[in-house]
Write an enzyme that holds these catalytic residues in place. Sequence first.
Site, PDB file in Angstrom:
ATOM      1  N   ASP A   1       0.356  -1.357   0.074  1.00 51.80           N
ATOM      2  CA  ASP A   1       0.146   0.210   0.097  1.00 51.80           C
ATOM      3  C   ASP A   1       1.021   1.642  -0.127  1.00 51.80           C
ATOM      4  O   ASP A   1       0.659   2.629  -0.448  1.00 51.80           O
ATOM      5  CB  ASP A   1      -0.757  -0.130   1.307  1.00 51.80           C
ATOM      6  CG  ASP A   1      -0.523  -0.010   2.436  1.00 51.80           C
ATOM      7  OD1 ASP A   1       1.043  -1.055   2.485  1.00 51.80           O
ATOM      8  OD2 ASP A   1      -0.776   0.160   3.689  1.00 51.80           O
TER       9      ASP A   1
ATOM     10  N   GLU B   1      11.244  -3.382  12.614  1.00 51.63           N
ATOM     11  CA  GLU B   1      12.526  -2.486  12.109  1.00 51.63           C
ATOM     12  C   GLU B   1      13.301  -2.853  12.547  1.00 51.63           C
ATOM     13  O   GLU B   1      15.328  -3.269  12.040  1.00 51.63           O
ATOM     14  CB  GLU B   1      11.963  -1.721  11.349  1.00 51.63           C
ATOM     15  CG  GLU B   1      10.698  -1.295  10.752  1.00 51.63           C
ATOM     16  CD  GLU B   1       9.698  -1.125  11.579  1.00 51.63           C
ATOM     17  OE1 GLU B   1       9.779  -1.340  12.055  1.00 51.63           O
ATOM     18  OE2 GLU B   1       8.762  -0.845  10.203  1.00 51.63           O
TER      19      GLU B   1
HETATM   20  N1  UDP Z   1      -0.571  -7.608   5.572  1.00 49.98           N
HETATM   21  C1  UDP Z   1      -0.426  -9.272   4.927  1.00 49.98           C
HETATM   22  N2  UDP Z   1      -1.650  -9.797   6.462  1.00 49.98           N
HETATM   23  C2  UDP Z   1      -2.503  -9.302   6.985  1.00 49.98           C
HETATM   24  C3  UDP Z   1      -2.137  -7.138   6.978  1.00 49.98           C
HETATM   25  C4  UDP Z   1      -1.040  -7.034   6.113  1.00 49.98           C
HETATM   26  O1  UDP Z   1       0.284  -9.657   4.301  1.00 49.98           O
HETATM   27  O2  UDP Z   1      -3.244  -9.327   7.838  1.00 49.98           O
HETATM   28  C5  UDP Z   1       0.439  -7.347   4.545  1.00 49.98           C
HETATM   29  C6  UDP Z   1      -0.022  -5.355   3.953  1.00 49.98           C
HETATM   30  O3  UDP Z   1      -0.320  -6.165   2.229  1.00 49.98           O
HETATM   31  C7  UDP Z   1       1.148  -4.834   3.729  1.00 49.98           C
HETATM   32  C8  UDP Z   1       2.396  -5.373   5.138  1.00 49.98           C
HETATM   33  O4  UDP Z   1       1.629  -6.235   5.639  1.00 49.98           O
HETATM   34  O5  UDP Z   1       1.888  -4.974   2.209  1.00 49.98           O
HETATM   35  C9  UDP Z   1       2.373  -4.180   5.894  1.00 49.98           C
HETATM   36  O6  UDP Z   1       0.526  -4.437   6.489  1.00 49.98           O
HETATM   37  P1  UDP Z   1      -0.499  -2.401   5.972  1.00 49.98           P
HETATM   38  O7  UDP Z   1      -0.196  -1.854   5.142  1.00 49.98           O
HETATM   39  O8  UDP Z   1      -2.252  -2.872   6.909  1.00 49.98           O
HETATM   40  O9  UDP Z   1       0.350  -2.326   7.768  1.00 49.98           O
HETATM   41  P2  UDP Z   1       0.886  -1.284   8.567  1.00 49.98           P
HETATM   42  O10 UDP Z   1       0.622   0.281   6.917  1.00 49.98           O
HETATM   43  O11 UDP Z   1      -0.650  -0.571   8.926  1.00 49.98           O
HETATM   44  O12 UDP Z   1       1.668  -0.758   9.082  1.00 49.98           O
HETATM   45 MN    MN Z   2       0.558   0.133   5.308  1.00 48.92          MN
END
Ligand code: UDP
Ligand code: MN
Length: 331
Positions: free
Chosen positions: A195, A281
């Site tokens: 995203d 990280e």
């Molecule tokens: N993601 C995943 N499983 C989940 C939730 C998220 O594989 O149950 C993936 C999502 O597609 C993205 C990454 O993990 O590539 C980080 O997730 P998200 O963007 O929701 O997290 P944030 O931006 O809040 O850190």
């Molecule tokens: Mn994200």
Amino acid sequence: MKSMLFSRFFILLPWILIVIIMLDVDTRRPAPPLTPRPYFSPYAGGRGGARIPLRRSRPDGRPGRGLEKLNESRSQAQPEPQLPTIYAITPTYSRPVQKAELTRLANTFRQVAQLHWIVVEDAAARSELVSRFLARAGLPSTHLHVPTPRRYKRPGLPRATEQRNAGLAWLRQRHQHLLLHQRAQPGVLFFADDDNTYSLELFQEMRTTRKVSVWPVGLVGGRRYERPLVKNGRVVGWYTGWRADRPFAIDMAGFAVSLQVILSNPKAVFKRRGSQPGMQESDFLKQITTVEELEPKANNCTKVLVWHTRTEKVNLANEPKYHLDTVKIEV
Ligand code: UDP
Ligand code: MN
């Protein structure tokens, strides 16, 4: 009788001549040039393969050679220095916006030379949607899957731990094999959530990573940006508004690691146990580097080239409970 034959012959003659000339022109036409096929996935739904880069960008940032030039140079005895492959590990999961996110990402990655996309689905099996998508994405890719255990699917817990580790395991396995056969290849790894928004300049910056490189990330940590603070070419601290006590106060989108570092630290992985929120990280980077060792990119970490964008949850309030349309459409 004779005059009739003559007149028929003269009527046919120009046509015969036209046909002969056409055939001659056609056989002299040069063979069509080799052009990259827009949709090419030699391992549809499976492992990755090589693709002729649409644009060969160079690590020094100068514009790349065209394809014809590239073919030409192969016949000369001067091998070009090998462009390090950028491996992008993308965890992804099924939801209404998934295909839209992956489409946007593929549109960016397709413009980057020598990029290998490792897509890891958070699922018990590879989905049809992602398999079909990758087969037509026009990118060398590897399609993996691993489900997140149910107990870890809770708000506040880190996401995509298992998926990133699956990507790391694949990378290590593939390259250990190449190393054994003395075919080590340069490479750079980075974690590309589905995203986020990535500028093309970011790839030029990370391509020259020697060990671990870092740069600012926009729209993260409750601020417009977070960034490593740099003094005399070294990272000396972090500009952040959130948990400044983190050893590496940096988002997943803010660093890249050379393949060599990944291979020489075979035990470095993302941890579930003992990992606090937002520490993924730091926990990972601690295993492979030190703050002093980090290589600042993006003009000493003064440029934002990647944004931690988040997609709004889609409104499906009017979606019917049962399928009503006359056709079934993948979205
Ligand atoms: N993601 C995943 N499983 C989940 C939730 C998220 O594989 O149950 C993936 C999502 O597609 C993205 C990454 O993990 O590539 C980080 O997730 P998200 O963007 O929701 O997290 P944030 O931006 O809040 O850190
Ligand atoms: Mn994200």
